[in-house]
Write an enzyme that holds these catalytic residues in place. Sequence first.
Site, PDB file in Angstrom:
ATOM      1  N   ASN A 192       0.839  -1.195   0.000  1.00 59.32           N
ATOM      2  CA  ASN A 192       0.000   0.000   0.000  1.00 59.32           C
ATOM      3  C   ASN A 192       0.879   1.252   0.000  1.00 59.32           C
ATOM      4  O   ASN A 192       2.106   1.148  -0.058  1.00 59.32           O
ATOM      5  CB  ASN A 192      -0.965  -0.010   1.198  1.00 59.32           C
ATOM      6  CG  ASN A 192      -0.227  -0.141   2.517  1.00 59.32           C
ATOM      7  OD1 ASN A 192       0.557   0.723   2.901  1.00 59.32           O
ATOM      8  ND2 ASN A 192      -0.474  -1.246   3.222  1.00 59.32           N
ATOM      9  N   ALA A 217       1.146   1.046  11.798  1.00 57.32           N
ATOM     10  CA  ALA A 217       1.476   0.455  10.502  1.00 57.32           C
ATOM     11  C   ALA A 217       0.208   0.213   9.679  1.00 57.32           C
ATOM     12  O   ALA A 217      -0.863  -0.060  10.225  1.00 57.32           O
ATOM     13  CB  ALA A 217       2.230  -0.857  10.703  1.00 57.32           C
ATOM     14  N   ASP A 255      -4.163  -6.642   4.674  1.00 54.47           N
ATOM     15  CA  ASP A 255      -5.210  -7.507   5.229  1.00 54.47           C
ATOM     16  C   ASP A 255      -5.081  -8.948   4.729  1.00 54.47           C
ATOM     17  O   ASP A 255      -5.501  -9.884   5.413  1.00 54.47           O
ATOM     18  CB  ASP A 255      -6.594  -6.967   4.855  1.00 54.47           C
ATOM     19  CG  ASP A 255      -6.889  -5.637   5.528  1.00 54.47           C
ATOM     20  OD1 ASP A 255      -6.514  -5.484   6.700  1.00 54.47           O
ATOM     21  OD2 ASP A 255      -7.479  -4.756   4.879  1.00 54.47           O
ATOM     22  N   ASP A 276      -4.598 -10.300  12.606  1.00 53.22           N
ATOM     23  CA  ASP A 276      -4.982  -8.952  13.033  1.00 53.22           C
ATOM     24  C   ASP A 276      -4.088  -8.554  14.203  1.00 53.22           C
ATOM     25  O   ASP A 276      -4.320  -8.947  15.351  1.00 53.22           O
ATOM     26  CB  ASP A 276      -6.455  -8.932  13.444  1.00 53.22           C
ATOM     27  CG  ASP A 276      -6.993  -7.521  13.655  1.00 53.22           C
ATOM     28  OD1 ASP A 276      -6.216  -6.653  14.094  1.00 53.22           O
ATOM     29  OD2 ASP A 276      -8.182  -7.301  13.376  1.00 53.22           O
TER      30      ASP A 276
END
Length: 407
Positions: A212, A277, A281, A309
């Site tokens: 990302n 951070a 996912d 997670d």
Amino acid sequence: MQQSLASKRILLGISGGIAAYKSADLVRRLTERGADVRVILTDAAQHFITPLTLQALSGNPVSHSLLDPSAEAAMGHIELAKWADLIIVAPASADVIARLAHGLANDLLTTCVLASDAIVAVAPAMNQQMYKNIATQKNIATLKEHKFHIFGPGSGVQACGDVGAGRMLEPLDIVALIEPLLSSKHVLSGLTFTITAGPTREAIDPVRYISNHSSGKMGYALAEAAVKAGAKVTLISGPVQLPAPAGVQMIQVESAEQMHQAALTAAAQSAIFIGCAAVADYRMSEIATDKLKKGSESELQLTLVKNPDIIAAVAGMNKNRPFTVGFAAETRNVLDYARQKLLNKKLDMICANDVSKPNSGFNSNQNAITLIWPLGELDLPVQPKQQLAEQLIALISQHYHALEKKP
């Protein structure tokens, strides 16, 4: 009470508005931390709070007139301006913000600000529509350009019955923001932080990956601010183009699974964990051992599985659970998603971050945050990430200490 502001000289300017009632408590909170506080009241402020009240709390005479013959015989406004280490205007009405932004000096408060080289902060307080007005927003932007610190405003129900941004911050929140500006002591000495920063990379094959746009700038700024305040900091970083902040213990990782393992190990030895951070996912169910070749097909299907997670795992630790702060980087329904994440993951606080806005969020040098906890919310407006980080570290540590004191 820790004397975090011992011998610091603070000039409090109070302008007209119902929020002036909070200023009395602000004086008390500053003085109990060792600050020497002097107060200037505008003419309008005297309709809401009396000089006698503030004199009793501060232990110093209260000033209100630029043309006081006894004070001005010794150039009183210049002496006050030179005396202050910090000037805080709280509440700061739309009128006073406008006059400060345009460099006016038509009363004692604005004259002192103009004549001083002290740090200056303002805590806006006004009707939500006045705060949203383009003129007020331009004036606040001008103050930021002039290196003023903007504290708030908060959001919620206002005295007039409206709901929205415009409430003056609570006195303890203002104190928490003042302390890092003035304190020469390491106010977080002895506290251990773990902070995650940057993106993760999830390999597709030996040359490609999923990631990302996170630059890591916010997480690195938080680590630097915590070290500056005296904390011992472990920074767990994904791949970024930033130098390691001085004084941190650096752990560099690539994937979400690597960050998850490092985070759980470090969190068990930390008082405060901040998950800044931008963790992917999903990851590949299987990583190709060789570079995938382009075939004749017009589509390529990848099979992905969920990553652990990290922030939920830290918040759910049964033993040695740290005070846990998350980030919610969203592009729509930002506050709703952040509040839901706070509850679902059982976090102590969360920073709602609208990354769709221009000139803030990912890759930018500035940012804006809404800090949310179970009993409140606080807007921290657009500002350089380093300045925002110092405010966040101060507020997070304040809430941590308040929780620690509960029986």
